[in-house]
Design a protein around this motif. Structure first.
Motif, PDB file in Angstrom:
ATOM      1  N   ALA A  62      31.528   5.205 -12.673  1.00 44.99           N
ATOM      2  CA  ALA A  62      31.020   4.775 -11.878  1.00 44.99           C
ATOM      3  C   ALA A  62      30.726   6.616 -11.480  1.00 44.99           C
ATOM      4  N   THR A  63      32.230   7.011 -11.489  1.00 47.48           N
ATOM      5  CA  THR A  63      32.106   8.700 -10.580  1.00 47.48           C
ATOM      6  C   THR A  63      31.768   9.774 -11.979  1.00 47.48           C
ATOM      7  N   LYS A  64      32.164   9.485 -13.201  1.00 46.05           N
ATOM      8  CA  LYS A  64      31.591  10.273 -14.277  1.00 46.05           C
ATOM      9  C   LYS A  64      29.883  10.076 -14.253  1.00 46.05           C
ATOM     10  N   SER A  65      29.566   8.941 -13.857  1.00 41.44           N
ATOM     11  CA  SER A  65      27.734   8.453 -14.109  1.00 41.44           C
ATOM     12  C   SER A  65      27.445   9.142 -13.046  1.00 41.44           C
ATOM     13  N   ALA A  94      28.281  -5.325  -6.961  1.00 45.25           N
ATOM     14  CA  ALA A  94      28.258  -4.296  -8.010  1.00 45.25           C
ATOM     15  C   ALA A  94      27.462  -4.503  -9.174  1.00 45.25           C
ATOM     16  N   SER A  95      26.340  -4.926  -8.731  1.00 45.23           N
ATOM     17  CA  SER A  95      24.818  -4.437  -9.328  1.00 45.23           C
ATOM     18  C   SER A  95      25.178  -3.195  -9.379  1.00 45.23           C
ATOM     19  N   LEU A  96      25.257  -2.450  -8.050  1.00 42.46           N
ATOM     20  CA  LEU A  96      24.494  -1.174  -8.227  1.00 42.46           C
ATOM     21  C   LEU A  96      25.530   0.072  -8.328  1.00 42.46           C
ATOM     22  N   VAL A  97      26.860  -0.244  -9.831  1.00 44.20           N
ATOM     23  CA  VAL A  97      27.722   0.614 -10.055  1.00 44.20           C
ATOM     24  C   VAL A  97      26.394   2.456 -10.367  1.00 44.20           C
ATOM     25  N   PRO A  98      27.105   3.725 -10.305  1.00 44.28           N
ATOM     26  CA  PRO A  98      26.077   4.339 -10.827  1.00 44.28           C
ATOM     27  C   PRO A  98      26.772   4.423 -11.817  1.00 44.28           C
ATOM     28  N   GLY A  99      24.872   4.485 -12.302  1.00 38.26           N
ATOM     29  CA  GLY A  99      24.846   5.077 -13.880  1.00 38.26           C
ATOM     30  C   GLY A  99      24.653   3.117 -14.531  1.00 38.26           C
ATOM     31  N   GLY A 100      23.786   2.855 -13.893  1.00 36.86           N
ATOM     32  CA  GLY A 100      23.799   1.356 -14.680  1.00 36.86           C
ATOM     33  C   GLY A 100      21.772   0.995 -14.274  1.00 36.86           C
ATOM     34  N   LEU A 101      21.699  -0.098 -13.959  1.00 33.32           N
ATOM     35  CA  LEU A 101      20.399  -0.204 -14.572  1.00 33.32           C
ATOM     36  C   LEU A 101      19.199   0.637 -13.261  1.00 33.32           C
ATOM     37  N   ILE A 102      20.157  -0.110 -12.024  1.00 35.18           N
ATOM     38  CA  ILE A 102      19.718  -0.187 -10.451  1.00 35.18           C
ATOM     39  C   ILE A 102      20.052   1.663  -9.692  1.00 35.18           C
ATOM     40  N   GLU A 103      21.567   2.003  -9.445  1.00 37.10           N
ATOM     41  CA  GLU A 103      21.963   3.020  -9.322  1.00 37.10           C
ATOM     42  C   GLU A 103      21.775   4.641  -9.749  1.00 37.10           C
ATOM     43  N   THR A 104      20.697   4.565 -10.199  1.00 34.12           N
ATOM     44  CA  THR A 104      20.477   6.041 -11.431  1.00 34.12           C
ATOM     45  C   THR A 104      20.259   7.601 -10.264  1.00 34.12           C
ATOM     46  N   ARG A 105      20.970   7.525  -9.050  1.00 32.69           N
ATOM     47  CA  ARG A 105      20.033   8.628  -8.210  1.00 32.69           C
ATOM     48  C   ARG A 105      21.492  10.270  -8.898  1.00 32.69           C
ATOM     49  N   GLY A 122      20.177   4.458   5.965  1.00 30.28           N
ATOM     50  CA  GLY A 122      20.987   5.916   6.736  1.00 30.28           C
ATOM     51  C   GLY A 122      20.453   7.222   6.828  1.00 30.28           C
ATOM     52  N   THR A 123      20.649   7.183   5.360  1.00 25.72           N
ATOM     53  CA  THR A 123      21.099   8.714   4.521  1.00 25.72           C
ATOM     54  C   THR A 123      21.807   9.770   5.530  1.00 25.72           C
ATOM     55  N   LEU A 124      23.008   8.564   5.159  1.00 27.16           N
ATOM     56  CA  LEU A 124      24.408   9.564   5.976  1.00 27.16           C
ATOM     57  C   LEU A 124      25.729   9.858   4.704  1.00 27.16           C
ATOM     58  N   PHE A 125      25.491   8.682   4.226  1.00 30.12           N
ATOM     59  CA  PHE A 125      26.724   9.442   2.669  1.00 30.12           C
ATOM     60  C   PHE A 125      26.082   7.507   2.017  1.00 30.12           C
ATOM     61  N   PRO A 126      26.051   8.501   0.733  1.00 28.95           N
ATOM     62  CA  PRO A 126      26.344   9.140  -0.058  1.00 28.95           C
ATOM     63  C   PRO A 126      24.184   9.774  -0.746  1.00 28.95           C
ATOM     64  N   VAL A 127      24.540  11.147   0.520  1.00 26.80           N
ATOM     65  CA  VAL A 127      22.823  11.722  -0.481  1.00 26.80           C
ATOM     66  C   VAL A 127      22.835  11.875  -1.124  1.00 26.80           C
ATOM     67  N   SER A 128      21.665  11.631  -2.094  1.00 29.43           N
ATOM     68  CA  SER A 128      21.288  12.526  -2.740  1.00 29.43           C
ATOM     69  C   SER A 128      19.596  12.896  -3.005  1.00 29.43           C
ATOM     70  N   PRO A 129      19.387  14.398  -3.744  1.00 30.51           N
ATOM     71  CA  PRO A 129      18.049  15.141  -3.853  1.00 30.51           C
ATOM     72  C   PRO A 129      16.888  13.715  -4.710  1.00 30.51           C
ATOM     73  N   ASP A 130      17.814  12.894  -5.422  1.00 29.65           N
ATOM     74  CA  ASP A 130      16.682  11.841  -5.795  1.00 29.65           C
ATOM     75  C   ASP A 130      16.370  10.757  -4.385  1.00 29.65           C
ATOM     76  N   PRO A 131      14.460  10.213  -5.174  1.00 24.99           N
ATOM     77  CA  PRO A 131      14.669   8.468  -3.562  1.00 24.99           C
ATOM     78  C   PRO A 131      15.856   7.895  -4.252  1.00 24.99           C
ATOM     79  N   MET A 132      15.441   7.371  -3.519  1.00 26.07           N
ATOM     80  CA  MET A 132      15.785   6.097  -3.907  1.00 26.07           C
ATOM     81  C   MET A 132      14.604   4.963  -4.528  1.00 26.07           C
ATOM     82  N   PRO A 133      15.759   4.119  -5.100  1.00 30.59           N
ATOM     83  CA  PRO A 133      15.121   3.146  -6.206  1.00 30.59           C
ATOM     84  C   PRO A 133      15.053   2.352  -5.378  1.00 30.59           C
ATOM     85  N   GLN A 134      13.526   2.192  -6.446  1.00 29.56           N
ATOM     86  CA  GLN A 134      13.243   0.117  -5.025  1.00 29.56           C
ATOM     87  C   GLN A 134      13.936  -0.317  -4.855  1.00 29.56           C
ATOM     88  N   ALA A 135      14.576  -1.139  -6.468  1.00 30.46           N
ATOM     89  CA  ALA A 135      15.265  -2.228  -6.592  1.00 30.46           C
ATOM     90  C   ALA A 135      16.738  -1.713  -5.998  1.00 30.46           C
TER      91      ALA A 135
END
Length: 172
Positions: free
Chosen positions: A165-168, A21-32, A90-103
């Motif tokens: 999450a989808t819109k973000s 739940a802490s990894l919702v796109p558009g939140g503090l952690i999932e910023t890709r 494993g960078t299989l899905f979802p793949v983002s052009p942005d690097p994965m944040p450390q958190a």
């Protein structure tokens, strides 16, 4: 106080819920940005993730009733958590052009680690649950109003989370 398999599985489910739940796109952690992924695919993926966290919370109720099927569902949740994290790490899905944040990396590794004991202890709970309850008798009992209201609340919140999450992730 004795810690039982029910307590361990419930704690692992709640912990898994919190980690994902802490990894919702558009939140503090999932910023890709995932704007390059088809919105339908992203919506389906977010629906799956949201359903996983909702089921993880709701199944705790049935775990405490010591129902065999609930332990099986919690084991399936453990497998699902493992696969979700493995796909992303494993960078299989979802793949983002942005690097994965450390958190994000740390939480996904922790989530993957937690998913393994969740799976194995759930299997153990399923194997032992027949000793203390009869699924048909307990499953036929009505649910508490509190549980029904909580489940409805989670579904309504889940629809909002899927939309957000989808819109973000699309950058909207």
């Amino acid at each position: 106080m004795t810690i039982t398999i029910r307590h361990l599985v419930s704690a692992l489910l709640v912990l898994s819920f919190g980690l994902l739940a802490s990894l919702v796109p558009g939140g503090l952690i999932e910023t890709r940005s995932l704007s390059h992924i088809d919105p339908l695919i992203l919506g389906i993926f977010n629906t799956f993730l949201t359903s996983l966290v909702i089921v993880s919370l709701l199944i705790v109720y049935f775990i405490f009733k010591d129902l065999k099927w609930a332990f099986i569902v919690s084991g399936l949740c453990g497998i699902s958590y493992f696969i979700v994290y493995a796909l992303d790490l494993g960078t299989l899905f979802p793949v983002s052009p942005d690097p994965m944040p450390q958190a994000l990396f740390v939480i996904e590794v922790l989530g993957m680690i937690v998913s393994l004991p969740l799976l194995f202890i759930s299997v153990r709970g399923a194997m032992n649950s027949n000793k203390s309850s009869n699924d048909k008798v307990i499953a036929s009992q009505p649910y508490s109003k509190t549980f029904v209201y909580f489940a409805f609340f989670l579904v309504v919140v889940g629809v909002g989370i899927i939309t957000f999450a989808t819109k973000s992730a699309m950058g909207s």
